[in-house]
Design an enzyme around this catalytic site. Structure first.
Site, short mmCIF file in Angstrom:
data_model
loop_
_atom_site.label_atom_id
_atom_site.label_comp_id
_atom_site.label_asym_id
_atom_site.label_seq_id
_atom_site.Cartn_x
_atom_site.Cartn_y
_atom_site.Cartn_z
N LYS A 1 0.84 -1.20 0.00
CA LYS A 1 0.00 0.00 0.00
C LYS A 1 0.88 1.26 0.00
O LYS A 1 0.69 2.16 -0.81
CB LYS A 1 -0.93 0.04 1.23
CG LYS A 1 -1.82 -1.18 1.38
CD LYS A 1 -2.71 -1.08 2.60
CE LYS A 1 -2.00 -1.10 3.95
NZ LYS A 1 -1.33 -2.36 4.27
N ARG B 1 -0.94 -8.41 13.52
CA ARG B 1 -1.41 -7.48 12.49
C ARG B 1 -2.21 -8.21 11.42
O ARG B 1 -3.23 -7.71 10.94
CB ARG B 1 -0.21 -6.75 11.86
CG ARG B 1 0.33 -5.66 12.77
CD ARG B 1 1.74 -5.25 12.45
NE ARG B 1 1.93 -4.70 11.13
CZ ARG B 1 3.14 -4.51 10.58
NH1 ARG B 1 4.24 -4.82 11.25
NH2 ARG B 1 3.24 -4.01 9.38
P1 AP5 Z 1 4.81 -1.56 1.93
O1 AP5 Z 1 4.42 -0.78 0.72
O2 AP5 Z 1 5.56 -0.85 3.00
O3 AP5 Z 1 3.53 -2.33 2.53
P2 AP5 Z 1 2.21 -1.77 3.24
O4 AP5 Z 1 1.05 -2.40 2.56
O5 AP5 Z 1 2.25 -0.28 3.32
O6 AP5 Z 1 2.35 -2.47 4.64
P3 AP5 Z 1 2.34 -1.89 6.13
O7 AP5 Z 1 3.09 -2.87 6.97
O8 AP5 Z 1 2.75 -0.46 6.16
O9 AP5 Z 1 0.84 -2.02 6.44
P4 AP5 Z 1 0.24 -2.01 7.83
O10 AP5 Z 1 -1.17 -1.93 7.42
O11 AP5 Z 1 0.59 -3.14 8.72
O12 AP5 Z 1 0.90 -0.75 8.57
P5 AP5 Z 1 0.39 0.73 8.81
O13 AP5 Z 1 1.56 1.61 8.86
O14 AP5 Z 1 -0.72 1.04 7.90
O15 AP5 Z 1 5.65 -2.83 1.42
C1 AP5 Z 1 6.28 -3.70 2.34
C2 AP5 Z 1 7.68 -4.05 1.85
O16 AP5 Z 1 7.58 -4.84 0.66
C3 AP5 Z 1 8.52 -2.83 1.46
O17 AP5 Z 1 9.86 -3.01 1.87
C4 AP5 Z 1 8.44 -2.75 -0.08
O18 AP5 Z 1 9.63 -2.25 -0.66
C5 AP5 Z 1 8.22 -4.22 -0.45
N1 AP5 Z 1 7.30 -4.34 -1.57
C6 AP5 Z 1 6.16 -3.61 -1.80
N2 AP5 Z 1 5.55 -4.03 -2.94
C7 AP5 Z 1 6.31 -5.05 -3.43
C8 AP5 Z 1 6.22 -5.89 -4.58
N3 AP5 Z 1 5.20 -5.77 -5.45
N4 AP5 Z 1 7.17 -6.85 -4.75
C9 AP5 Z 1 8.19 -6.98 -3.87
N5 AP5 Z 1 8.34 -6.20 -2.76
C10 AP5 Z 1 7.42 -5.26 -2.55
O19 AP5 Z 1 -0.22 0.60 10.28
C11 AP5 Z 1 0.61 0.36 11.40
C12 AP5 Z 1 -0.24 0.31 12.67
O20 AP5 Z 1 -0.90 1.57 12.87
C13 AP5 Z 1 -1.39 -0.71 12.67
O21 AP5 Z 1 -0.94 -2.00 13.05
C14 AP5 Z 1 -2.36 -0.09 13.67
O22 AP5 Z 1 -1.93 -0.32 14.99
C15 AP5 Z 1 -2.22 1.41 13.39
N6 AP5 Z 1 -3.17 1.88 12.36
C16 AP5 Z 1 -2.86 2.44 11.16
N7 AP5 Z 1 -3.96 2.78 10.49
C17 AP5 Z 1 -5.01 2.44 11.29
C18 AP5 Z 1 -6.43 2.52 11.14
N8 AP5 Z 1 -6.99 3.02 10.02
N9 AP5 Z 1 -7.19 2.05 12.15
C19 AP5 Z 1 -6.66 1.55 13.28
N10 AP5 Z 1 -5.32 1.44 13.49
C20 AP5 Z 1 -4.51 1.88 12.50
#
Ligand code: AP5
Ligand code: MG
Length: 217
Positions: free
Chosen positions: A13, A172
């Site tokens: 994402k 998660r």
């Molecule tokens: P990346 O693009 O970083 O993945 P992502 O989908 O953004 O994953 P996140 O871990 O950030 O999602 P998340 O939902 O757990 O965390 P968030 O910060 O939202 O890609 C991952 C890796 O893979 C990277 O190194 C990239 O280079 C690589 N990659 C990407 N695409 C690729 C491909 N096609 N092929 C190969 N490699 C690839 O949330 C964190 C915490 O915040 C949550 O756990 C929760 O506690 C809180 N939170 C956030 N939003 C909310 C909400 N709306 N409601 C409640 N709690 C929330």
């Protein structure tokens, strides 16, 4: 244009949102990044959120809905935005619909990144980002062009997220299955869900998303 990127932790994402924001002059709204900034700043919201985020649990709907409601009113969101990590529950989705409907607006598209769950831990534990500009990288899948130097800003300082460890990832993922995956049905029924293969290389995923956006009315 207003988009939602939907997918489990590590689906890509943030990676796709960063590129889309740059290429289309849209604002990337990542609730994860906003909460991490609040944790860093030591604000009241940050203090509440930290314990939950460290465990891999979701922060309360009230808090994240409040953050988004305030943020999308800022002038820089006028041209459109990409929601990355929001909404994550049916309550958040309903609140977003209400927010937009009050202005006669709606989301243009919801892009679901379809992934192989067995490969997500590898993606998450290999992830790091530039400490200066936030550009995302991966130990295997997205290395800087010059080793140890950020492609975007030239910084040599990188960070890894506190919640990027194998134990937290399981929690998660559970939160995703339980709370967020029902949104796929929710947006399908609304008629604006589009799926892409999130296991393709990063550039191919970007092309698939661009194809979808090109066909939007
Ligand atoms: P990346 O693009 O970083 O993945 P992502 O989908 O953004 O994953 P996140 O871990 O950030 O999602 P998340 O939902 O757990 O965390 P968030 O910060 O939202 O890609 C991952 C890796 O893979 C990277 O190194 C990239 O280079 C690589 N990659 C990407 N695409 C690729 C491909 N096609 N092929 C190969 N490699 C690839 O949330 C964190 C915490 O915040 C949550 O756990 C929760 O506690 C809180 N939170 C956030 N939003 C909310 C909400 N709306 N409601 C409640 N709690 C929330
Ligand atoms: Mg992310």
């Amino acid at each position: 244009m207003k988009l939602i990127l939907l997918g489990p932790p590590g689906a890509g994402k943030g990676t796709q949102a960063q590129q889309l924001a740059k290429n289309r002059n849209l604002i990337q709204l990542s609730t994860g990044e906003m909460l991490r900034a609040a944790v860093k700043a030591g604000s009241e919201i940050g203090l509440k959120a930290k314990a939950l985020m460290d465990k891999g649990e979701l922060v309360s709907d009230d808090v994240v809905v409040g953050i988004i409601a305030e943020r999308i009113e800022k002038p820089d969101c006028k041209n459109g935005f990409i929601l990355d990590g929001f909404p994550r529950t049916l309550q958040q989705a309903a609140a977003l619909d209400t927010m937009l409907a009050s202005k006669g607006d709606r989301m243009d598209a919801v892009i679901e990144l379809k992934v192989d769950y067995n490969r997500l831990v590898e993606r998450i534990v290999g992830r790091y980002a530039c400490a200066n500009c936030g550009e995302g990288y991966h130990d295997r899948f997205k290395r800087p062009k010059v080793r140890g130097v950020c492609d975007v800003c030239g910084s040599t300082d990188f960070t890894r997220r506190a919640d990027d460890n194998a134990e937290t990832v399981t929690t998660r993922m559970m939160a995703y299955y339980r709370e967020t995956s029902p949104l796929i049905g929710y947006y399908f029924c609304k008629g604006n869900l589009h799926a892409v293969d999130g296991m393709a290389p990063i550039e191919e995923v970007a092309v698939a998303i661009a194809d979808i956006l090109a066909k939007l009315p």
